[in-house]
Motif scaffolding. Sequence first.
Motif, PDB file in Angstrom:
ATOM      1  N   SER A 167      15.327  33.887  20.683  1.00  0.00           N
ATOM      2  CA  SER A 167      15.488  33.824  22.135  1.00  0.00           C
ATOM      3  C   SER A 167      14.219  33.244  22.765  1.00  0.00           C
ATOM      4  CB  SER A 167      15.741  35.219  22.704  1.00  0.00           C
ATOM      5  OG  SER A 167      14.548  35.993  22.666  1.00  0.00           O
ATOM      6  N   PRO A 168      14.358  32.627  23.922  1.00  0.00           N
ATOM      7  CA  PRO A 168      13.163  32.126  24.619  1.00  0.00           C
ATOM      8  C   PRO A 168      12.137  33.229  24.877  1.00  0.00           C
ATOM      9  CG  PRO A 168      15.143  31.244  25.639  1.00  0.00           C
ATOM     10  CD  PRO A 168      15.586  32.272  24.631  1.00  0.00           C
ATOM     11  N   GLU A 169      12.617  34.423  25.188  1.00  0.00           N
ATOM     12  CA  GLU A 169      11.708  35.544  25.477  1.00  0.00           C
ATOM     13  C   GLU A 169      10.923  35.954  24.231  1.00  0.00           C
ATOM     14  OE1 GLU A 169      14.744  35.048  28.402  1.00  0.00           O
ATOM     15  OE2 GLU A 169      15.011  35.457  26.264  1.00  0.00           O
ATOM     16  N   ALA A 170      11.606  36.005  23.080  1.00  0.00           N
ATOM     17  CA  ALA A 170      10.911  36.378  21.845  1.00  0.00           C
ATOM     18  C   ALA A 170       9.879  35.321  21.457  1.00  0.00           C
ATOM     19  CB  ALA A 170      11.917  36.575  20.701  1.00  0.00           C
ATOM     20  N   LEU A 171      10.250  34.047  21.550  1.00  0.00           N
ATOM     21  CA  LEU A 171       9.297  32.981  21.246  1.00  0.00           C
ATOM     22  C   LEU A 171       8.123  32.999  22.221  1.00  0.00           C
ATOM     23  CD1 LEU A 171      11.474  29.880  20.291  1.00  0.00           C
ATOM     24  CD2 LEU A 171       9.626  30.878  18.949  1.00  0.00           C
TER      25      LEU A 171
END
Length: 191
Positions: free
Chosen positions: A150-154
């Motif tokens: 996910s963008p948030e995890a990256l």
Amino acid sequence: MAKSNTRDQIFDAALKLLSERGYNACSVQDITTEAGVPKGSFYNHFESKEVLGAEIVAYYASRSKMREILVDDSVPALERLRRYFMALNDRLVDRGFQHGCMIGNMSAEMSEQSALIREELVKIYSNWSGKLAYAIAAGQKEGAIPTQMSPEALAGFLLNAWEGAALRTRVERNKDAFDQFMDLAFNKMLK
């Protein structure tokens, strides 16, 4: 020429000293001496050194315009991310690996000592991660960044890894950690 007021003098002196020395190595007396004002003036303008520290952290984060590249949709997302991290790296290299990122410095020094400063840092990290996630999501939509994470995890990983690299460059006084960060981030993770 207008003379700056006492509050501004104290604030500017504290910003300089906290950047150079850190929070705990800087007393109210040090701040007022640097500001050229009597120590008693401090408490006319700030409830405590902790309140001033939280205000400085918020100011430091707000004055950085570098993060705006992350939300500039006129630039391809992967290029935004690359430019952003290169600018961060270059800033620390240009400073001779001294003083680092005040957000990282205050996180390491004050997160266990001050709930007020920690709360301000949480807001800053949230905003910072959000802008990174925005650019990553755009890159995923463009097909330039893989979608397995996910963008948030990256975004969280990149922010955490960069802050660690920034600390290590200060210790080793070279940019090897930045080079490794850029290689792994842009040639492995975001590719």
